[in-house]
Design a protein around this motif. Structure first.
Motif, PDB file in Angstrom:
ATOM      1  N   UNK A  21       0.829  -1.219   0.000  1.00 49.05           N
ATOM      2  CA  UNK A  21       0.000   0.000   0.000  1.00 49.05           C
ATOM      3  C   UNK A  21       0.857   1.259   0.000  1.00 49.05           C
ATOM      4  N   UNK A  22       0.297   2.320  -0.528  1.00 51.51           N
ATOM      5  CA  UNK A  22       0.985   3.608  -0.569  1.00 51.51           C
ATOM      6  C   UNK A  22       0.794   4.336   0.760  1.00 51.51           C
ATOM      7  N   UNK A  23       1.897   4.674   1.375  1.00 48.48           N
ATOM      8  CA  UNK A  23       1.857   5.410   2.642  1.00 48.48           C
ATOM      9  C   UNK A  23       1.954   6.904   2.327  1.00 48.48           C
ATOM     10  N   UNK A  24       0.941   7.639   2.750  1.00 49.41           N
ATOM     11  CA  UNK A  24       0.861   9.079   2.495  1.00 49.41           C
ATOM     12  C   UNK A  24       1.068   9.800   3.820  1.00 49.41           C
ATOM     13  N   UNK A  25       2.177  10.523   3.930  1.00 52.15           N
ATOM     14  CA  UNK A  25       2.468  11.218   5.193  1.00 52.15           C
ATOM     15  C   UNK A  25       1.858  12.615   5.179  1.00 52.15           C
ATOM     16  N   UNK A  26       1.245  12.968   6.289  1.00 45.35           N
ATOM     17  CA  UNK A  26       0.682  14.297   6.480  1.00 45.35           C
ATOM     18  C   UNK A  26       1.184  14.847   7.805  1.00 45.35           C
ATOM     19  N   UNK A  27       1.210  16.169   7.915  1.00 44.34           N
ATOM     20  CA  UNK A  27       1.705  16.819   9.130  1.00 44.34           C
ATOM     21  C   UNK A  27       0.641  16.777  10.222  1.00 44.34           C
ATOM     22  N   UNK A  28       1.073  16.835  11.477  1.00 42.58           N
ATOM     23  CA  UNK A  28       0.113  16.855  12.587  1.00 42.58           C
ATOM     24  C   UNK A  28      -0.838  18.045  12.529  1.00 42.58           C
ATOM     25  N   UNK A  29      -0.451  19.114  11.888  1.00 40.90           N
ATOM     26  CA  UNK A  29      -1.343  20.268  11.812  1.00 40.90           C
ATOM     27  C   UNK A  29      -2.586  19.969  10.970  1.00 40.90           C
ATOM     28  N   UNK A  30      -2.474  19.058  10.015  1.00 41.64           N
ATOM     29  CA  UNK A  30      -3.625  18.697   9.191  1.00 41.64           C
ATOM     30  C   UNK A  30      -4.568  17.747   9.924  1.00 41.64           C
ATOM     31  N   UNK A  31      -4.005  16.955  10.799  1.00 44.89           N
ATOM     32  CA  UNK A  31      -4.801  16.016  11.597  1.00 44.89           C
ATOM     33  C   UNK A  31      -4.351  16.171  13.050  1.00 44.89           C
ATOM     34  N   UNK A  32      -4.877  17.146  13.748  1.00 45.53           N
ATOM     35  CA  UNK A  32      -4.367  17.473  15.085  1.00 45.53           C
ATOM     36  C   UNK A  32      -4.527  16.361  16.115  1.00 45.53           C
ATOM     37  N   UNK A  33      -5.514  15.494  15.960  1.00 48.40           N
ATOM     38  CA  UNK A  33      -5.752  14.466  16.976  1.00 48.40           C
ATOM     39  C   UNK A  33      -6.078  13.138  16.297  1.00 48.40           C
TER      40      UNK A  33
END
Length: 534
Positions: free
Chosen positions: A97-109
């Motif tokens: 599977x493709x792992x897509x990294x996002x910053x904590x600011x986009x998903x705070x919790x």
């Protein structure tokens, strides 16, 4: 000694024609031609269906990269997050599977992560907890930190097993576990991302061997064995269930001659009410069976009711669609249409579309795919929000089927009336032909009788007075002569009837108005009402 078959059925071989008889030769050629055409059609049909199904599963593993996993490192810049990145770099492939990294600011919790998975933006969400790398480093240094270290408070993932359970298990959960184990190796290696220089004490050695325990946060655990047929056999059985009852309804309608006797509006109303009741009970049975064998599956009464009504809509939509097939298609093609309808519907739910070639996205328009998306949404508590297209698809099939099925009732009534009128006309023509032939025979007999009487009178005139002719009175016909005349008359009548039937068949063929009354299954316990009793 006679065989058992001949003993049980002694007349089975009576009146058999030789193989060289012209009738047999003609029938044999017609049979072989018809069998050959259907041979080819069925082989091509099933070859196409097999290719269609197998094509949807072809190179499934190489399409796994179309499944995306969200990765958020709340431990920004930590060694554990770096281990995950290094592990993914080594595992990255079409079969992963493709792992897509996002910053904590986009998903705070983690609540935001769960919502992203619930909304099907991603198949899963993997995250590293804040401060996890620091706590692990402190535990490896020994002391009280090692004694109080919690390996489960480092990394976790959120997923929904109810969404194609077998795919979720093998392609999502198993691969995330592989990613975690590979990251652990990356972290623990001497020159790895953990930058471990020394380990103090036996507790720290144990932590180094198992630096973290991957936590699974499953939105809707679906481990029961029966889950394997929710998107396969269950769909097939529902479709077959509707087809067989449709055949019973058509058989009864034909037996009781409803199409030529009852108002078509009333027929359409009764058929729809009957099918609604049948599919209502049938969907209840299907849902009840799912619940009876759920094996501890965490679903409630509200989900039961919603599943029931969803399957009811699906079943009735398929009932009217199959009815449309039986009305508008020539009867020989109805079984092919049934198989051709079942196969694409089942194929549309065998795998999620990202794992199949893009062509198979035509399955979005099929009711089976729509109903499975709705059921998945119900079972996982709203975590598959596909209702905006799935419900319209189901209702579109329902409304289109109702419209064409209702029109099909009028079509059946129209041609049933024509068929009865034609049958009555055929009977009248045959009767007229028989009566006409009988009248000709009677006229010939009267003429012959008159000639015989005149001959007898002339002969009597030539007799001497008070005497009789040498041969006496004309001899009456013998039984053999009467039998011969009867056989001649039967042959003449058969010839006339055959000419009438041939002409009627030719007229029917020239009319060329096929009307499918649908598959009809006779019931041993049902009998049409006698015309005399009506």
């Amino acid at each position: 000694m006679r065989s058992i078959a001949t003993f049980l059925y002694p007349h089975a071989r009576d009146n058999r024609l030789p193989a060289s008889h012209p009738v047999i030769v003609k029938a044999r050629l017609a049979f072989l031609k018809a069998a050959g055409i259907n041979f080819v059609l069925l082989q091509l049909l099933f070859l196409g269906l097999f290719c269609y199904i197998f094509g949807s599963l072809f190179q499934q593993t190489s399409h796994t990269h179309n499944l995306s996993i969200l990765f958020v490192d709340y431990d920004v810049g930590g060694a554990i997050g770096n281990s995950v990145r290094a592990a993914y770099a080594s595992l990255r492939a079409p079969s992963f599977p493709t792992v897509v990294e996002r910053s904590p600011s986009q998903y705070p919790s983690t609540t935001d992560l769960r919502e992203a998975v619930c909304q099907t933006d991603f198949w899963a969400a993997l995250y590293v907890t804040a401060g996890a790398s620091g706590r692990l480093a402190a535990a490896l240094a020994g002391g009280t930190a090692a004694a109080t270290y919690n390996a489960s408070d480092a990394m976790a993932y959120i997923w929904n097993e109810a969404l194609y359970p077998q795919v979720a298990d093998s392609s999502i959960s198993a691969n995330i576990l592989l990613l975690s184990n590979t990251a652990r190796v990356e972290y623990s290696s001497g020159n790895g991302t953990g930058n471990i220089s020394s380990v103090s004490g036996p507790a720290s050695l144990s932590i180094l061997a198992q630096p973290w325990t991957l936590v699974s946060l499953d939105i809707q655990p679906t481990p029961q064995g029966s889950r394997a047929i929710y998107n396969s056999v269950a769909i097939i059985l529902v479709l077959i269930q509707e087809f067989f009852y449709l055949g019973i309804i058509n058989g009864l309608s034909t037996q009781f001659k409803l199409y030529s006797r009852v108002n078509p509006y009333r027929i359409a109303l009764v058929r729809n009410l009957n099918s609604l009741a049948y599919t209502f009970v049938g969907s209840l049975c299907v849902t009840g069976a799912i619940w009876a064998f759920r094996s501890g599956w965490d679903v409630n009464a509200n989900q039961f009711a919603l599943s029931w009504f969803t399957l009811w809509l699906f079943a009735h939509a398929n009932f009217v669609v199959l009815d449309v097939f039986t009305v508008w298609l020539p009867p020989p093609f109805v079984p092919m249409a049934l198989v051709g309808w079942i196969s694409p519907n089942v194929t549309s739910v065998l795998l999620p579309f990202p794992l199949s070639p893009a062509f198979y996205r035509i399955g979005y328009a099929l009711p089976a795919h729509a109903v499975y998306q709705i059921l998945t949404d119900i079972w996982s508590g709203g975590c598959n929000p596909q209702l905006d297209y799935a419900l319209p698809v189901l209702f579109a099939w329902e409304l289109l089927g109702l419209l064409l099925s209702g029109l099909g009732v009028f079509r059946r009534c129209h041609f049933a009336t024509i068929a009865e009128e034609r049958q009555a006309n055929e009977f009248d023509e045959q009767l007229d032909a028989a009566v006409g032939l009988e009248m000709v025979k009677m006229q010939e007999m009267r003429k012959q009788s008159r000639i015989e009487r005149e001959a007898e009178i002339e002969e009597r005139k030539s007799w001497p007075e008070g005497g009789e002719g040498r041969e006496g009175r004309p001899a009456t016909r013998t039984g053999e002569e009467e039998e011969e005349e009867t056989q001649v008359f039967k042959a003449q009548l058969a010839d006339v009837m055959e000419r009438v039937n041939t002409r009627q068949r030719r007229e029917q063929e020239q009319a060329g108005v096929p009307c499918g009354f649908g598959p009809a299954f006779d019931l041993a316990f049902s009998k049409p009402a006698d015309d005399e009793s009506e």
